[in-house]
Design a protein around this motif. Structure first.
Motif, PDB file in Angstrom:
ATOM      1  N   CYS A 138       1.200  -1.256   0.056  1.00 15.79           N
ATOM      2  CA  CYS A 138       0.118   0.366  -0.152  1.00 15.79           C
ATOM      3  C   CYS A 138       1.162   0.891   0.041  1.00 15.79           C
ATOM      4  CB  CYS A 138      -0.753   0.081   1.549  1.00 15.79           C
ATOM      5  SG  CYS A 138      -1.448  -1.189   0.717  1.00 15.79           S
ATOM      6  N   LEU A 139       2.179   0.933   0.107  1.00 17.17           N
ATOM      7  CA  LEU A 139       2.830   2.210  -0.262  1.00 17.17           C
ATOM      8  C   LEU A 139       3.147   3.290  -1.383  1.00 17.17           C
ATOM      9  CD1 LEU A 139       5.983   1.057   1.752  1.00 17.17           C
ATOM     10  CD2 LEU A 139       4.604   2.776   2.731  1.00 17.17           C
ATOM     11  N   PRO A 140       3.049   4.661  -1.550  1.00 20.89           N
ATOM     12  CA  PRO A 140       3.047   5.016  -2.646  1.00 20.89           C
ATOM     13  C   PRO A 140       4.956   4.818  -3.056  1.00 20.89           C
ATOM     14  CG  PRO A 140       3.634   6.722  -0.586  1.00 20.89           C
ATOM     15  CD  PRO A 140       3.463   5.110  -0.624  1.00 20.89           C
ATOM     16  N   ALA A 141       4.536   5.217  -4.699  1.00 24.28           N
ATOM     17  CA  ALA A 141       5.532   4.729  -5.636  1.00 24.28           C
ATOM     18  C   ALA A 141       7.044   5.036  -4.840  1.00 24.28           C
ATOM     19  CB  ALA A 141       5.187   4.912  -6.764  1.00 24.28           C
ATOM     20  N   SER A 142       6.992   5.953  -4.290  1.00 24.61           N
ATOM     21  CA  SER A 142       8.550   7.068  -3.326  1.00 24.61           C
ATOM     22  C   SER A 142       8.929   6.139  -3.088  1.00 24.61           C
ATOM     23  CB  SER A 142       7.750   8.415  -3.160  1.00 24.61           C
ATOM     24  OG  SER A 142       6.559   8.726  -2.394  1.00 24.61           O
ATOM     25  N   ILE A 143       8.194   5.765  -1.976  1.00 25.19           N
ATOM     26  CA  ILE A 143       8.725   4.765  -1.436  1.00 25.19           C
ATOM     27  C   ILE A 143       9.159   3.282  -1.368  1.00 25.19           C
ATOM     28  CG2 ILE A 143       8.680   3.659   1.551  1.00 25.19           C
ATOM     29  CD1 ILE A 143       6.870   6.283   2.287  1.00 25.19           C
ATOM     30  N   LEU A 144       8.302   3.055  -2.819  1.00 31.34           N
ATOM     31  CA  LEU A 144       8.133   1.807  -3.111  1.00 31.34           C
ATOM     32  C   LEU A 144      10.174   1.556  -3.427  1.00 31.34           C
ATOM     33  CD1 LEU A 144       5.340   0.253  -3.795  1.00 31.34           C
ATOM     34  CD2 LEU A 144       6.653  -0.647  -2.139  1.00 31.34           C
ATOM     35  N   ASN A 145      10.076   2.337  -3.784  1.00 32.15           N
ATOM     36  CA  ASN A 145      11.500   2.536  -5.771  1.00 32.15           C
ATOM     37  C   ASN A 145      12.244   2.353  -4.644  1.00 32.15           C
ATOM     38  OD1 ASN A 145       9.659   2.601  -7.719  1.00 32.15           O
ATOM     39  ND2 ASN A 145       9.849   5.336  -7.763  1.00 32.15           N
ATOM     40  N   ASN A 146      12.685   3.501  -2.886  1.00 31.57           N
ATOM     41  CA  ASN A 146      13.506   2.990  -2.231  1.00 31.57           C
ATOM     42  C   ASN A 146      13.593   1.554  -1.695  1.00 31.57           C
ATOM     43  OD1 ASN A 146      14.695   5.739  -1.923  1.00 31.57           O
ATOM     44  ND2 ASN A 146      12.860   6.750  -0.928  1.00 31.57           N
ATOM     45  N   ILE A 147      12.951   0.428  -1.670  1.00 25.81           N
ATOM     46  CA  ILE A 147      12.663  -0.745  -1.569  1.00 25.81           C
ATOM     47  C   ILE A 147      12.816  -1.597  -2.683  1.00 25.81           C
ATOM     48  CG2 ILE A 147      11.614  -2.453  -0.481  1.00 25.81           C
ATOM     49  CD1 ILE A 147       9.905  -0.335   1.716  1.00 25.81           C
ATOM     50  N   TYR A 148      12.308  -1.320  -3.938  1.00 22.61           N
ATOM     51  CA  TYR A 148      12.722  -2.334  -4.490  1.00 22.61           C
ATOM     52  C   TYR A 148      13.272  -1.664  -5.844  1.00 22.61           C
ATOM     53  CZ  TYR A 148       9.145  -5.292  -1.918  1.00 22.61           C
ATOM     54  OH  TYR A 148       8.812  -6.343  -1.415  1.00 22.61           O
ATOM     55  N   ASP A 149      13.636  -2.293  -6.110  1.00 21.05           N
ATOM     56  CA  ASP A 149      14.078  -2.045  -7.949  1.00 21.05           C
ATOM     57  C   ASP A 149      13.947  -2.721  -9.056  1.00 21.05           C
ATOM     58  OD1 ASP A 149      15.608  -0.697 -10.188  1.00 21.05           O
ATOM     59  OD2 ASP A 149      17.734  -0.792  -9.337  1.00 21.05           O
ATOM     60  N   ASN A 150      13.005  -3.105  -9.683  1.00 24.89           N
ATOM     61  CA  ASN A 150      12.589  -3.821 -10.398  1.00 24.89           C
ATOM     62  C   ASN A 150      11.868  -4.946  -9.506  1.00 24.89           C
ATOM     63  OD1 ASN A 150      12.295  -2.140 -12.572  1.00 24.89           O
ATOM     64  ND2 ASN A 150      15.074  -2.189 -13.463  1.00 24.89           N
ATOM     65  N   GLU A 151      11.008  -4.972  -8.835  1.00 20.41           N
ATOM     66  CA  GLU A 151      10.824  -6.643  -8.265  1.00 20.41           C
ATOM     67  C   GLU A 151      12.293  -7.104  -7.383  1.00 20.41           C
ATOM     68  OE1 GLU A 151       8.938  -8.683 -10.075  1.00 20.41           O
ATOM     69  OE2 GLU A 151       6.969  -7.528 -11.169  1.00 20.41           O
ATOM     70  N   LYS A 152      13.510  -6.679  -7.978  1.00 22.62           N
ATOM     71  CA  LYS A 152      14.871  -6.863  -6.721  1.00 22.62           C
ATOM     72  C   LYS A 152      14.608  -5.908  -5.839  1.00 22.62           C
ATOM     73  CE  LYS A 152      19.395  -7.361  -6.582  1.00 22.62           C
ATOM     74  NZ  LYS A 152      21.055  -7.667  -7.527  1.00 22.62           N
ATOM     75  N   VAL A 153      15.158  -6.374  -4.145  1.00 24.59           N
ATOM     76  CA  VAL A 153      15.199  -5.541  -3.462  1.00 24.59           C
ATOM     77  C   VAL A 153      16.259  -5.058  -3.059  1.00 24.59           C
ATOM     78  CG1 VAL A 153      15.193  -5.567  -0.596  1.00 24.59           C
ATOM     79  CG2 VAL A 153      13.701  -7.662  -1.643  1.00 24.59           C
ATOM     80  N   ARG A 154      16.370  -3.322  -2.644  1.00 24.59           N
ATOM     81  CA  ARG A 154      17.627  -2.854  -3.050  1.00 24.59           C
ATOM     82  C   ARG A 154      18.066  -2.846  -1.055  1.00 24.59           C
ATOM     83  NH1 ARG A 154      16.549   3.305  -5.448  1.00 24.59           N
ATOM     84  NH2 ARG A 154      18.332   2.722  -5.297  1.00 24.59           N
ATOM     85  N   VAL A 155      19.023  -4.400  -0.945  1.00 25.49           N
ATOM     86  CA  VAL A 155      19.125  -4.504   0.286  1.00 25.49           C
ATOM     87  C   VAL A 155      20.162  -3.593   0.394  1.00 25.49           C
ATOM     88  CG1 VAL A 155      20.688  -6.665   1.750  1.00 25.49           C
ATOM     89  CG2 VAL A 155      18.720  -6.714   0.486  1.00 25.49           C
ATOM     90  N   ASN A 156      20.344  -3.086   2.641  1.00 26.90           N
ATOM     91  CA  ASN A 156      21.177  -2.127   2.325  1.00 26.90           C
ATOM     92  C   ASN A 156      21.612  -0.520   2.201  1.00 26.90           C
ATOM     93  OD1 ASN A 156      22.365  -3.708   3.754  1.00 26.90           O
ATOM     94  ND2 ASN A 156      24.216  -4.225   2.073  1.00 26.90           N
ATOM     95  N   ASN A 157      19.907  -0.381   0.895  1.00 26.22           N
ATOM     96  CA  ASN A 157      19.952   1.359   0.407  1.00 26.22           C
ATOM     97  C   ASN A 157      19.380   2.096   1.963  1.00 26.22           C
ATOM     98  OD1 ASN A 157      19.232   3.685  -1.382  1.00 26.22           O
ATOM     99  ND2 ASN A 157      17.127   2.780  -1.208  1.00 26.22           N
ATOM    100  N   ILE A 158      19.873   3.247   1.708  1.00 28.33           N
ATOM    101  CA  ILE A 158      19.226   4.194   3.288  1.00 28.33           C
ATOM    102  C   ILE A 158      18.661   5.271   2.554  1.00 28.33           C
ATOM    103  CG2 ILE A 158      20.527   5.729   4.899  1.00 28.33           C
ATOM    104  CD1 ILE A 158      23.029   3.723   5.181  1.00 28.33           C
ATOM    105  N   PHE A 159      17.724   5.829   2.719  1.00 29.10           N
ATOM    106  CA  PHE A 159      16.698   6.877   2.982  1.00 29.10           C
ATOM    107  C   PHE A 159      15.770   6.865   3.737  1.00 29.10           C
ATOM    108  CE2 PHE A 159      14.540   2.933   2.212  1.00 29.10           C
ATOM    109  CZ  PHE A 159      12.517   3.425   2.566  1.00 29.10           C
ATOM    110  N   LYS A 160      15.531   8.419   4.218  1.00 25.69           N
ATOM    111  CA  LYS A 160      15.258   9.352   4.660  1.00 25.69           C
ATOM    112  C   LYS A 160      13.110   8.605   4.856  1.00 25.69           C
ATOM    113  CE  LYS A 160      17.255  12.515   6.660  1.00 25.69           C
ATOM    114  NZ  LYS A 160      17.191  12.110   8.836  1.00 25.69           N
ATOM    115  N   VAL A 161      12.195   8.665   5.613  1.00 26.64           N
ATOM    116  CA  VAL A 161      11.150   7.981   5.707  1.00 26.64           C
ATOM    117  C   VAL A 161      10.805   8.597   7.469  1.00 26.64           C
ATOM    118  CG1 VAL A 161      11.132   6.454   6.789  1.00 26.64           C
ATOM    119  CG2 VAL A 161       9.586   6.130   4.600  1.00 26.64           C
ATOM    120  N   LYS A 162       9.186   8.585   7.236  1.00 29.12           N
ATOM    121  CA  LYS A 162       7.923   9.117   8.607  1.00 29.12           C
ATOM    122  C   LYS A 162       7.857   7.236   9.220  1.00 29.12           C
ATOM    123  CE  LYS A 162       7.043  13.789   7.528  1.00 29.12           C
ATOM    124  NZ  LYS A 162       6.249  14.862   7.846  1.00 29.12           N
ATOM    125  N   ILE A 163       7.861   7.611  10.085  1.00 34.15           N
ATOM    126  CA  ILE A 163       7.468   5.861  10.424  1.00 34.15           C
ATOM    127  C   ILE A 163       6.189   6.687  11.780  1.00 34.15           C
ATOM    128  CG2 ILE A 163       8.796   4.964  10.297  1.00 34.15           C
ATOM    129  CD1 ILE A 163      10.251   4.244  13.002  1.00 34.15           C
TER     130      ILE A 163
END
Length: 134
Positions: free
Chosen positions: A80-105
């Motif tokens: 349910c996350l917006p694409a702006s957040i999902l793009n920090n987690i996935y790159d073409n369905e591959k998990v972006r392990v170790n990617n660091i980004f800012k987000v609100k929790i």
């Protein structure tokens, strides 16, 4: 006079380093943190909080796939996350392990009526601290 100036300067630096807007873990008001992607599977995302002052909100010494993480949290409803957040987690369905980004929790779910399909797969071990990304 120099001692007074130095004392005031040190005191001002100390006070300005405090985070006055911290409101989690029990409220709905989100906080902005830097996170690192540990892994993701279906709607579950494991993140590690990078900000030292916020690591206390995650699991301490969370062991996962041979590594130990401090400040690990579980994110539900990833689908349910917006694409702006999902793009920090996935790159073409591959998990972006170790990617660091800012987000609100926060403790408040993103959208209680989210219906983008479900996936029953999950990790064998999950952090006990659950938050939602905003």
């Amino acid at each position: 006079m120099k001692k007074i100036y130095f004392t005031v300067l040190v005191l001002a630096a100390f006070i300005s380093s405090c985070n006055k807007n911290e409101t989690i873990p029990n409220g709905d008001t989100p906080i902005e943190v830097s996170v690192k992607v540990v892994d993701a599977l279906c709607s579950n995302v494991i993140l590690e909080i990078q900000d030292e002052s916020f690591k206390k909100y995650g699991d301490a010494n969370f062991e996962f796939k041979g590594s130990v993480y401090t400040g690990a949290v579980l994110i539900n409803q990833a689908q349910c996350l917006p694409a702006s957040i999902l793009n920090n987690i996935y790159d073409n369905e591959k998990v972006r392990v170790n990617n660091i980004f800012k987000v609100k929790i926060s403790n408040k779910p993103i959208n209680s009526s989210c219906d983008k399909g479900t996936c029953a797969a999950t990790f064998e071990k999950l952090p006990s601290k659950v938050f939602y990304l905003q």
